[in-house]
Design a protein around this motif. Structure first.
Motif, PDB file in Angstrom:
ATOM      1  N   ILE A  74     -17.471  24.420  -2.291  1.00 41.43           N
ATOM      2  CA  ILE A  74     -16.056  24.136  -2.529  1.00 41.43           C
ATOM      3  C   ILE A  74     -15.788  22.663  -2.242  1.00 41.43           C
ATOM      4  O   ILE A  74     -16.138  22.156  -1.170  1.00 41.43           O
ATOM      5  N   LYS A  75     -15.156  21.982  -3.187  1.00 44.19           N
ATOM      6  CA  LYS A  75     -14.713  20.610  -2.970  1.00 44.19           C
ATOM      7  C   LYS A  75     -13.204  20.626  -2.773  1.00 44.19           C
ATOM      8  O   LYS A  75     -12.460  21.114  -3.614  1.00 44.19           O
ATOM      9  N   ALA A  76     -12.758  20.098  -1.632  1.00 40.89           N
ATOM     10  CA  ALA A  76     -11.328  20.002  -1.329  1.00 40.89           C
ATOM     11  C   ALA A  76     -10.909  18.543  -1.364  1.00 40.89           C
ATOM     12  O   ALA A  76     -11.567  17.687  -0.760  1.00 40.89           O
ATOM     13  N   HIS A  77      -9.814  18.268  -2.071  1.00 43.45           N
ATOM     14  CA  HIS A  77      -9.285  16.899  -2.106  1.00 43.45           C
ATOM     15  C   HIS A  77      -7.806  16.933  -1.781  1.00 43.45           C
ATOM     16  O   HIS A  77      -7.023  17.641  -2.418  1.00 43.45           O
ATOM     17  N   SER A  78      -7.431  16.161  -0.750  1.00 36.87           N
ATOM     18  CA  SER A  78      -6.040  16.112  -0.301  1.00 36.87           C
ATOM     19  C   SER A  78      -5.522  14.683  -0.384  1.00 36.87           C
ATOM     20  O   SER A  78      -6.170  13.747   0.080  1.00 36.87           O
ATOM     21  N   ASN A  79      -4.351  14.536  -0.982  1.00 33.06           N
ATOM     22  CA  ASN A  79      -3.695  13.232  -1.079  1.00 33.06           C
ATOM     23  C   ASN A  79      -2.235  13.430  -0.700  1.00 33.06           C
ATOM     24  O   ASN A  79      -1.416  13.836  -1.528  1.00 33.06           O
ATOM     25  N   ASN A 107     -14.407  11.019   4.648  1.00 28.93           N
ATOM     26  CA  ASN A 107     -13.654  10.036   5.433  1.00 28.93           C
ATOM     27  C   ASN A 107     -12.836  10.681   6.539  1.00 28.93           C
ATOM     28  O   ASN A 107     -12.517  11.869   6.481  1.00 28.93           O
ATOM     29  N   MET A 108     -12.538   9.893   7.553  1.00 26.30           N
ATOM     30  CA  MET A 108     -11.650  10.304   8.628  1.00 26.30           C
ATOM     31  C   MET A 108     -10.227   9.830   8.328  1.00 26.30           C
ATOM     32  O   MET A 108      -9.999   9.000   7.449  1.00 26.30           O
ATOM     33  N   ALA A 124     -11.161  18.324   7.639  1.00 29.17           N
ATOM     34  CA  ALA A 124     -11.899  19.581   7.515  1.00 29.17           C
ATOM     35  C   ALA A 124     -11.536  20.510   8.656  1.00 29.17           C
ATOM     36  O   ALA A 124     -11.498  20.090   9.812  1.00 29.17           O
ATOM     37  N   ARG A 125     -11.286  21.774   8.301  1.00 27.64           N
ATOM     38  CA  ARG A 125     -11.083  22.780   9.339  1.00 27.64           C
ATOM     39  C   ARG A 125     -11.315  24.179   8.786  1.00 27.64           C
ATOM     40  O   ARG A 125     -11.127  24.460   7.618  1.00 27.64           O
ATOM     41  N   ILE A 126     -11.744  25.037   9.706  1.00 31.94           N
ATOM     42  CA  ILE A 126     -11.956  26.455   9.432  1.00 31.94           C
ATOM     43  C   ILE A 126     -11.011  27.252  10.325  1.00 31.94           C
ATOM     44  O   ILE A 126     -11.003  27.062  11.541  1.00 31.94           O
ATOM     45  N   TYR A 127     -10.186  28.111   9.715  1.00 32.28           N
ATOM     46  CA  TYR A 127      -9.283  28.985  10.460  1.00 32.28           C
ATOM     47  C   TYR A 127      -9.929  30.350  10.684  1.00 32.28           C
ATOM     48  O   TYR A 127     -10.515  30.909   9.763  1.00 32.28           O
ATOM     49  N   ALA A 236      -8.122  12.601   1.770  1.00 33.79           N
ATOM     50  CA  ALA A 236      -9.381  13.095   2.333  1.00 33.79           C
ATOM     51  C   ALA A 236     -10.093  13.975   1.316  1.00 33.79           C
ATOM     52  O   ALA A 236      -9.455  14.689   0.537  1.00 33.79           O
ATOM     53  N   THR A 237     -11.422  13.919   1.348  1.00 34.49           N
ATOM     54  CA  THR A 237     -12.253  14.769   0.495  1.00 34.49           C
ATOM     55  C   THR A 237     -13.331  15.421   1.358  1.00 34.49           C
ATOM     56  O   THR A 237     -14.044  14.741   2.090  1.00 34.49           O
ATOM     57  N   THR A 238     -13.417  16.742   1.268  1.00 37.92           N
ATOM     58  CA  THR A 238     -14.374  17.501   2.076  1.00 37.92           C
ATOM     59  C   THR A 238     -15.024  18.576   1.227  1.00 37.92           C
ATOM     60  O   THR A 238     -14.404  19.126   0.310  1.00 37.92           O
ATOM     61  N   PHE A 239     -16.273  18.892   1.542  1.00 41.40           N
ATOM     62  CA  PHE A 239     -17.023  19.933   0.857  1.00 41.40           C
ATOM     63  C   PHE A 239     -17.343  21.046   1.858  1.00 41.40           C
ATOM     64  O   PHE A 239     -17.746  20.768   2.987  1.00 41.40           O
ATOM     65  N   TYR A 240     -17.166  22.297   1.424  1.00 39.34           N
ATOM     66  CA  TYR A 240     -17.413  23.461   2.287  1.00 39.34           C
ATOM     67  C   TYR A 240     -18.515  24.317   1.688  1.00 39.34           C
ATOM     68  O   TYR A 240     -18.453  24.700   0.506  1.00 39.34           O
TER      69      TYR A 240
END
Length: 248
Positions: A74-79, A107-108, A124-127, A236-240
């Motif tokens: 999964i690629k997550a991108h937040s702006n 990135n942080m 990045a976070r896991i609930y 931020a961009t994160t991969f899960y």
């Protein structure tokens, strides 16, 4: 800001419904909660997962299945956005206490601060959310949950653990969420040393819950991933990768 105000025990009510899981006497050694690697490129979202969006938040984080290093993730991108991806599922943490996953972030966040409401954003976070158990609550707490059920049609979770990748707080830091003590934050990765690198994580949820809440955990009611930057206004961009629960 609105999403953070309901992060504690109201917005997570959407995770209460469940799709089922191995029973108390199951002999399965592992539950594949996020089997992203088995998805096909044609799928919009991984099977069993759905968007977790919030009222009054119109700018949503995007979550897409992509191939990275030959594996579907999964690629997550937040702006300046906020939303999550969730799986409704019931798991007994006494039987399956170990959660494992891998993630990679690019990135942080410069303005992120786990101690402040204005900095309550994470690349990045896991609930992990835990089901309502009235036997554990006093009269006034039960009254709050009963009132919430009248409004939302179901009980909100008892609480949640957020496993986060933070830019500043040291690895191993644990503290209540800036909005509510019902959500506890656990910093499993910190800083930029591992940027653009797949990092494997493994946590014992039963042990973490004991330390954070002072008692044995109730049933797990849901799992979610979330990359959000609505408070800080950053990107931020994160991969899960795959998320599993297993026996000790």
């Amino acid at each position: 800001m609105y999403v953070k105000k309901i992060i504690g025990w109201l917005f997570l009510s959407g995770l209460m419904a469940w799709t089922g899981a191995p029973g108390a006497n199951s002999t399965e050694s592992m539950i594949m909660v996020g089997h992203f690697s088995a998805a096909s490129p044609e799928e919009i979202l991984p099977r069993g997962w759905e968007p977790m969006e919030f009222k009054k938040i119109t700018n949503h984080t995007s979550y897409v299945l992509i191939r990275d290093d030959g594996t579907m993730v999964i690629k997550a991108h937040s702006n300046s956005s906020s939303s999550g991806l969730m799986r409704r599922i019931s798991i007994d943490p006494m039987q399956y206490p170990v959660v494992s996953w891998r993630w990679k972030t690019r990135n942080m966040l410069k303005k992120g601060d786990v101690t402040l409401k204005s900095g309550d954003d994470y690349p990045a976070r896991i609930y992990i959310t835990f089901a309502y158990d009235g036997a554990r609550l006093g009269f006034f707490e039960k009254a709050k949950y009963n009132a919430a059920k009248l409004i939302y049609g179901e009980y909100p979770p008892m609480g949640a653990i957020n496993y986060i990748w933070d830019g500043k707080a040291p690895q191993g830091t644990t503290l209540p969420n800036a909005y509510t003590a019902r959500v506890m934050m656990v910093v499993v990765e910190s800083g930029s040393n591992n940027l653009n690198t797949w990092v494997k994580e493994r946590r014992n949820i039963r042990e973490d819950y004991r330390k954070l809440f002072g008692q044995e955990p109730p049933m797990i009611s849901g799992v979610a991933i979330m990359t959000d930057t609505d408070n800080t206004g950053e990107e931020a961009t994160t991969f899960y990768g795959d998320i599993t629960f297993s026996k000790e």
